[in-house]
Design a protein around this motif. Sequence first.
Motif, short mmCIF file in Angstrom:
data_model
loop_
_atom_site.label_atom_id
_atom_site.label_comp_id
_atom_site.label_asym_id
_atom_site.label_seq_id
_atom_site.Cartn_x
_atom_site.Cartn_y
_atom_site.Cartn_z
N ILE A 99 -27.02 -20.95 32.17
CA ILE A 99 -27.53 -20.17 33.35
C ILE A 99 -28.63 -21.26 33.01
O ILE A 99 -29.23 -22.20 32.31
CB ILE A 99 -28.10 -18.76 33.51
CG1 ILE A 99 -26.83 -17.63 33.71
CG2 ILE A 99 -29.46 -19.25 34.58
CD1 ILE A 99 -28.03 -16.69 33.92
N ALA A 100 -28.93 -21.97 34.41
CA ALA A 100 -30.33 -23.02 34.66
C ALA A 100 -29.82 -23.96 33.14
O ALA A 100 -31.09 -24.26 32.41
CB ALA A 100 -31.42 -22.18 34.65
N GLY A 101 -28.84 -24.69 33.41
CA GLY A 101 -28.45 -25.98 32.18
C GLY A 101 -28.47 -25.71 30.99
O GLY A 101 -27.59 -25.33 31.06
N ILE A 102 -29.29 -25.42 30.09
CA ILE A 102 -28.60 -25.40 28.38
C ILE A 102 -29.01 -23.57 27.72
O ILE A 102 -28.19 -23.22 27.11
CB ILE A 102 -29.66 -25.96 27.61
CG1 ILE A 102 -31.23 -26.25 28.24
CG2 ILE A 102 -28.94 -27.47 27.30
CD1 ILE A 102 -31.35 -27.39 27.69
N ASP A 103 -29.71 -22.76 28.64
CA ASP A 103 -29.80 -22.06 27.95
C ASP A 103 -28.66 -20.79 28.12
O ASP A 103 -28.02 -20.57 29.11
CB ASP A 103 -30.49 -21.09 28.64
CG ASP A 103 -32.33 -21.58 28.46
OD1 ASP A 103 -32.85 -22.82 29.29
OD2 ASP A 103 -33.16 -21.18 27.26
N ILE A 104 -28.54 -19.89 27.09
CA ILE A 104 -27.20 -19.22 26.25
C ILE A 104 -27.38 -18.25 26.13
O ILE A 104 -27.74 -17.79 24.62
CB ILE A 104 -26.44 -19.71 25.92
CG1 ILE A 104 -26.56 -21.61 25.84
CG2 ILE A 104 -25.06 -19.55 25.51
CD1 ILE A 104 -25.60 -22.46 24.29
N PRO A 105 -27.61 -17.37 27.34
CA PRO A 105 -28.87 -16.05 26.78
C PRO A 105 -27.70 -15.06 26.12
O PRO A 105 -26.08 -15.03 26.29
CB PRO A 105 -29.71 -15.50 27.81
CG PRO A 105 -29.23 -16.61 28.68
CD PRO A 105 -28.58 -17.54 28.15
N HIS A 159 -19.54 -10.83 35.92
CA HIS A 159 -19.54 -11.13 35.94
C HIS A 159 -19.34 -12.92 36.53
O HIS A 159 -20.95 -13.53 37.03
CB HIS A 159 -18.66 -10.82 37.71
CG HIS A 159 -17.96 -9.31 37.97
ND1 HIS A 159 -16.86 -9.41 37.22
CD2 HIS A 159 -18.79 -8.80 38.55
CE1 HIS A 159 -17.30 -7.90 37.36
NE2 HIS A 159 -17.56 -7.70 38.09
N ASP A 160 -18.80 -13.75 36.49
CA ASP A 160 -18.84 -15.12 36.60
C ASP A 160 -20.01 -15.49 38.11
O ASP A 160 -20.52 -17.05 38.17
CB ASP A 160 -17.91 -16.07 37.12
CG ASP A 160 -17.27 -16.68 35.28
OD1 ASP A 160 -17.70 -15.87 34.49
OD2 ASP A 160 -15.72 -16.18 34.90
N LEU A 198 -26.95 -16.79 40.17
CA LEU A 198 -28.25 -16.58 38.80
C LEU A 198 -28.83 -17.66 38.71
O LEU A 198 -29.51 -18.74 39.54
CB LEU A 198 -28.10 -16.12 38.01
CG LEU A 198 -28.69 -14.21 37.59
CD1 LEU A 198 -28.67 -13.44 36.41
CD2 LEU A 198 -29.99 -14.12 37.98
N GLY A 199 -27.94 -18.42 38.84
CA GLY A 199 -28.34 -19.96 38.04
C GLY A 199 -28.59 -21.07 39.72
O GLY A 199 -29.11 -21.33 39.24
N ALA A 200 -27.78 -20.88 40.69
CA ALA A 200 -28.08 -21.41 41.64
C ALA A 200 -29.34 -21.19 42.55
O ALA A 200 -30.44 -21.43 42.60
CB ALA A 200 -26.91 -20.82 42.70
N TYR A 201 -30.08 -19.55 42.37
CA TYR A 201 -30.87 -18.86 42.28
C TYR A 201 -32.20 -19.52 41.46
O TYR A 201 -32.95 -19.99 42.49
CB TYR A 201 -31.14 -17.04 42.68
CG TYR A 201 -32.18 -16.71 42.83
CD1 TYR A 201 -32.26 -16.84 44.81
CD2 TYR A 201 -33.10 -16.29 42.62
CE1 TYR A 201 -33.36 -16.03 45.06
CE2 TYR A 201 -34.50 -15.56 43.58
CZ TYR A 201 -34.61 -15.22 44.28
OH TYR A 201 -35.75 -15.21 45.10
N ILE A 202 -31.93 -19.65 40.68
CA ILE A 202 -33.76 -20.13 40.07
C ILE A 202 -33.54 -21.07 39.85
O ILE A 202 -34.43 -22.25 39.79
CB ILE A 202 -32.97 -19.75 38.38
CG1 ILE A 202 -33.24 -18.21 38.27
CG2 ILE A 202 -34.07 -20.86 37.17
CD1 ILE A 202 -32.57 -17.56 36.56
#
Lengths: 96, 126
Positions: B4-10, B49-50, B56-60
């Motif tokens: 999500i948001a580039g590099i982050d992998i929670p 889900h994908d 989420l990514g787009a919203y952030i």
Amino acid sequence: MSRSVKKGPCVDEKLMNKVMKQKDSGQKEPIKTWARSCTVVPEFVGHTFLIHNGKIFQKLFVAEDMVGHKLGEFSPTRIFRGHGGIKKKEMKALGR
Amino acid sequence: MPRIAGIDIPADKPIFISLTYIYGIGRTLSKKILKELNIDENLRAKNLHDDQLSALGAYIEKNYVVEGYLRRQENQNIALLKNIGSYRGLRHKMGLPVRGQRTSTNARTRKGKRRTVAGKKETPKG
């Protein structure tokens, strides 16, 4: 806590009058002031101030980026001359 | 591991915790975002889900400044303070507390590890 918006920025009235006078007459001389708590407003941009720091008046030419800060922020009241420590002592010893 | 948001992998933590691994998002903001998107905050990140992830990514990305952009913004703000020669800028340059804290003692976060000064006497009390 930040200042209430209702009040507007804290601006020294006398200082403001002086700036306005200079604006009207077109001349630009440094304005001496003790009003360190006065906010820099857009009208100040391009004027020069002499801001008291408790001892001397420090010259400040107001640029656009400074708007919103206080005049006192640009006239430090303390001078840090560095910690004496070992270096000074060594220098003294060598001198002797 | 989802991205999500580039590099982050929670990892496989509840999604509202996972989101806080992104620089610029804390718990409060994380919960606010999930509420906005109608995603259960206690779902594990791997069970999303994908399309939820991409949402989420787009919203952030659209609404908040995070990660590199946020870091750059902070640095710019500090550089501005330094450039105009304000008191706060000076404190940043000297590596001392900026907001008027005491420096006689403490302030170790800004000043770094203690450097012992040889020959300095204890200041007498009282």
